[in-house]
Design a protein around this motif. Sequence first.
Motif, PDB file in Angstrom:
ATOM      1  N   VAL A 136      18.521  14.679 -32.251  1.00 37.96           N
ATOM      2  CA  VAL A 136      18.370  13.560 -31.694  1.00 37.96           C
ATOM      3  C   VAL A 136      17.797  12.551 -33.221  1.00 37.96           C
ATOM      4  O   VAL A 136      16.779  13.009 -33.563  1.00 37.96           O
ATOM      5  CB  VAL A 136      17.197  13.058 -30.585  1.00 37.96           C
ATOM      6  N   VAL A 137      18.561  11.450 -33.545  1.00 39.54           N
ATOM      7  CA  VAL A 137      18.301  10.819 -34.581  1.00 39.54           C
ATOM      8  C   VAL A 137      17.617   9.492 -34.271  1.00 39.54           C
ATOM      9  O   VAL A 137      18.386   8.723 -33.628  1.00 39.54           O
ATOM     10  CB  VAL A 137      19.300  10.565 -35.774  1.00 39.54           C
ATOM     11  N   VAL A 138      16.154   9.296 -34.599  1.00 40.70           N
ATOM     12  CA  VAL A 138      15.722   8.068 -34.347  1.00 40.70           C
ATOM     13  C   VAL A 138      15.647   7.115 -35.481  1.00 40.70           C
ATOM     14  O   VAL A 138      15.410   7.536 -36.515  1.00 40.70           O
ATOM     15  CB  VAL A 138      14.319   8.093 -33.833  1.00 40.70           C
ATOM     16  N   LYS A 139      16.422   5.831 -35.137  1.00 38.80           N
ATOM     17  CA  LYS A 139      16.507   4.876 -36.249  1.00 38.80           C
ATOM     18  C   LYS A 139      15.466   4.027 -36.010  1.00 38.80           C
ATOM     19  O   LYS A 139      15.025   3.592 -35.304  1.00 38.80           O
ATOM     20  CB  LYS A 139      17.948   4.354 -36.126  1.00 38.80           C
ATOM     21  N   ASP A 140      14.923   3.499 -37.223  1.00 36.85           N
ATOM     22  CA  ASP A 140      13.727   2.407 -37.331  1.00 36.85           C
ATOM     23  C   ASP A 140      14.359   1.115 -37.180  1.00 36.85           C
ATOM     24  O   ASP A 140      15.311   0.792 -37.510  1.00 36.85           O
ATOM     25  CB  ASP A 140      13.342   2.429 -38.965  1.00 36.85           C
ATOM     26  N   VAL A 141      13.779   0.647 -36.097  1.00 34.75           N
ATOM     27  CA  VAL A 141      13.953  -0.988 -35.803  1.00 34.75           C
ATOM     28  C   VAL A 141      12.800  -1.500 -36.637  1.00 34.75           C
ATOM     29  O   VAL A 141      11.668  -1.401 -36.796  1.00 34.75           O
ATOM     30  CB  VAL A 141      13.648  -0.960 -34.429  1.00 34.75           C
ATOM     31  N   ASP A 142      13.350  -2.801 -37.069  1.00 36.95           N
ATOM     32  CA  ASP A 142      12.359  -3.756 -37.843  1.00 36.95           C
ATOM     33  C   ASP A 142      11.528  -4.490 -36.846  1.00 36.95           C
ATOM     34  O   ASP A 142      11.672  -5.569 -36.596  1.00 36.95           O
ATOM     35  CB  ASP A 142      13.195  -4.743 -38.491  1.00 36.95           C
ATOM     36  N   ASP A 143      10.398  -3.631 -36.440  1.00 40.90           N
ATOM     37  CA  ASP A 143       9.429  -4.002 -35.798  1.00 40.90           C
ATOM     38  C   ASP A 143       7.959  -4.531 -36.147  1.00 40.90           C
ATOM     39  O   ASP A 143       7.203  -4.745 -35.368  1.00 40.90           O
ATOM     40  CB  ASP A 143       9.338  -3.250 -34.425  1.00 40.90           C
ATOM     41  N   HIS A 144       7.927  -4.276 -37.702  1.00 37.35           N
ATOM     42  CA  HIS A 144       6.469  -4.455 -38.438  1.00 37.35           C
ATOM     43  C   HIS A 144       6.799  -5.595 -39.233  1.00 37.35           C
ATOM     44  O   HIS A 144       7.482  -5.419 -40.277  1.00 37.35           O
ATOM     45  CB  HIS A 144       6.231  -3.267 -38.803  1.00 37.35           C
ATOM     46  N   PRO A 145       6.188  -6.535 -39.148  1.00 42.50           N
ATOM     47  CA  PRO A 145       6.246  -7.568 -40.105  1.00 42.50           C
ATOM     48  C   PRO A 145       5.140  -7.136 -41.358  1.00 42.50           C
ATOM     49  O   PRO A 145       4.102  -6.597 -41.108  1.00 42.50           O
ATOM     50  CB  PRO A 145       5.526  -9.080 -39.630  1.00 42.50           C
ATOM     51  N   PRO A 146       5.837  -7.761 -42.536  1.00 46.73           N
ATOM     52  CA  PRO A 146       4.938  -7.243 -43.741  1.00 46.73           C
ATOM     53  C   PRO A 146       3.467  -8.066 -43.693  1.00 46.73           C
ATOM     54  O   PRO A 146       3.547  -9.224 -43.250  1.00 46.73           O
ATOM     55  CB  PRO A 146       5.687  -7.776 -45.080  1.00 46.73           C
ATOM     56  N   GLN A 147       2.341  -7.562 -44.207  1.00 48.40           N
ATOM     57  CA  GLN A 147       1.246  -8.100 -44.513  1.00 48.40           C
ATOM     58  C   GLN A 147       0.548  -7.826 -45.562  1.00 48.40           C
ATOM     59  O   GLN A 147       0.789  -6.481 -45.985  1.00 48.40           O
ATOM     60  CB  GLN A 147       0.540  -8.158 -43.211  1.00 48.40           C
ATOM     61  N   PHE A 148      -0.510  -8.347 -45.955  1.00 52.09           N
ATOM     62  CA  PHE A 148      -1.354  -7.905 -47.087  1.00 52.09           C
ATOM     63  C   PHE A 148      -2.650  -7.105 -46.374  1.00 52.09           C
ATOM     64  O   PHE A 148      -2.996  -7.548 -45.142  1.00 52.09           O
ATOM     65  CB  PHE A 148      -2.156  -9.269 -47.737  1.00 52.09           C
ATOM     66  N   GLU A 149      -3.012  -6.164 -46.977  1.00 48.84           N
ATOM     67  CA  GLU A 149      -4.207  -5.431 -46.357  1.00 48.84           C
ATOM     68  C   GLU A 149      -5.487  -6.108 -46.847  1.00 48.84           C
ATOM     69  O   GLU A 149      -6.088  -5.893 -48.257  1.00 48.84           O
ATOM     70  CB  GLU A 149      -4.214  -3.857 -46.980  1.00 48.84           C
ATOM     71  N   ARG A 150      -5.926  -6.688 -45.941  1.00 41.81           N
ATOM     72  CA  ARG A 150      -7.200  -7.662 -46.288  1.00 41.81           C
ATOM     73  C   ARG A 150      -7.771  -8.130 -45.110  1.00 41.81           C
ATOM     74  O   ARG A 150      -7.245  -8.178 -44.074  1.00 41.81           O
ATOM     75  CB  ARG A 150      -6.994  -8.949 -47.299  1.00 41.81           C
ATOM     76  N   GLN A 151      -9.191  -8.466 -45.125  1.00 39.92           N
ATOM     77  CA  GLN A 151      -9.829  -8.835 -44.010  1.00 39.92           C
ATOM     78  C   GLN A 151      -9.420 -10.396 -43.804  1.00 39.92           C
ATOM     79  O   GLN A 151      -9.123 -11.181 -44.775  1.00 39.92           O
ATOM     80  CB  GLN A 151     -11.437  -8.771 -44.011  1.00 39.92           C
ATOM     81  N   ARG A 152      -9.654 -10.950 -42.715  1.00 41.54           N
ATOM     82  CA  ARG A 152      -9.171 -12.432 -42.458  1.00 41.54           C
ATOM     83  C   ARG A 152     -10.308 -13.169 -43.165  1.00 41.54           C
ATOM     84  O   ARG A 152      -9.909 -14.239 -43.555  1.00 41.54           O
ATOM     85  CB  ARG A 152      -9.512 -12.608 -40.868  1.00 41.54           C
ATOM     86  N   ASN A 153     -11.521 -12.905 -43.517  1.00 42.80           N
ATOM     87  CA  ASN A 153     -12.562 -13.670 -44.185  1.00 42.80           C
ATOM     88  C   ASN A 153     -12.488 -13.194 -45.589  1.00 42.80           C
ATOM     89  O   ASN A 153     -13.438 -13.225 -46.281  1.00 42.80           O
ATOM     90  CB  ASN A 153     -13.899 -13.737 -43.591  1.00 42.80           C
ATOM     91  N   SER A 154     -11.751 -12.564 -46.245  1.00 42.72           N
ATOM     92  CA  SER A 154     -11.800 -11.799 -47.501  1.00 42.72           C
ATOM     93  C   SER A 154     -11.774 -12.945 -48.408  1.00 42.72           C
ATOM     94  O   SER A 154     -11.070 -14.075 -48.466  1.00 42.72           O
ATOM     95  CB  SER A 154     -10.676 -10.936 -47.889  1.00 42.72           C
ATOM     96  N   VAL A 155     -12.309 -12.717 -49.788  1.00 45.43           N
ATOM     97  CA  VAL A 155     -12.303 -13.705 -50.870  1.00 45.43           C
ATOM     98  C   VAL A 155     -11.182 -13.730 -51.487  1.00 45.43           C
ATOM     99  O   VAL A 155     -10.255 -12.607 -51.388  1.00 45.43           O
ATOM    100  CB  VAL A 155     -13.550 -13.337 -52.045  1.00 45.43           C
ATOM    101  N   PRO A 156     -10.825 -14.781 -52.253  1.00 38.91           N
ATOM    102  CA  PRO A 156      -9.434 -14.638 -53.145  1.00 38.91           C
ATOM    103  C   PRO A 156      -9.334 -13.706 -54.390  1.00 38.91           C
ATOM    104  O   PRO A 156     -10.377 -12.983 -54.641  1.00 38.91           O
ATOM    105  CB  PRO A 156      -9.506 -16.076 -53.802  1.00 38.91           C
ATOM    106  N   LEU A 157      -8.290 -12.962 -54.290  1.00 39.79           N
ATOM    107  CA  LEU A 157      -7.803 -12.276 -55.454  1.00 39.79           C
ATOM    108  C   LEU A 157      -8.045 -12.878 -56.544  1.00 39.79           C
ATOM    109  O   LEU A 157      -7.567 -14.190 -56.953  1.00 39.79           O
ATOM    110  CB  LEU A 157      -6.470 -11.490 -55.263  1.00 39.79           C
TER     111      LEU A 157
END
Length: 166
Positions: free
Chosen positions: A20-41
């Motif tokens: 059985v070959v399981v194909k990836d479905v595009d079900d994850h949107p890209p995002q930055f690894e940061r906290q919602r209250n993080s300071v700017p880069l």
Amino acid sequence: ILEARDLGNPVQQTSRLLTVVVKDVDDHPPQFERQRNSVPLMMEVEEEMPINMKIGEVIAIDKDIGRNAVIDYAIIYGNDDGVFGISRDDQNRGIITLDKRLDREMSGLHTLTIKCFEPTDRINKISKMPYNKLKLDEIQVKVHVRDKDDNNPTFVERNLTRGVRV
């Protein structure tokens, strides 16, 4: 292992290995690894750097695999003069480059909003909106411009004549 049997007497059966070959479905949107209250880069560059020079990078993550994990980047706010550019490299990083002359005397601080998205969403997702810290597909980048001694000193008034009484 897949096995089939009949109800006869004697029972006849056979088995096969089923792959059985399981194909990836595009079900994850890209995002930055940061906290919602993080300071700017924060990035720091020297004025008068060569055009097309890399000044920094941002990295977003997409939990999909293969071509479903490809991420594009765009500067969606704070780049009205087109001084900066961003493009994706072969490792899915957003490479920030200098597209125009950078002059400290014109502006010493640039605050950019960068958005990550799937390449198929470029038309739908790109809008000129200020930074929203609640959206994890956006990151704020502050670029501090270091001054370079590139201007000769000048007098405020050209010829000034003063008299002295003796």
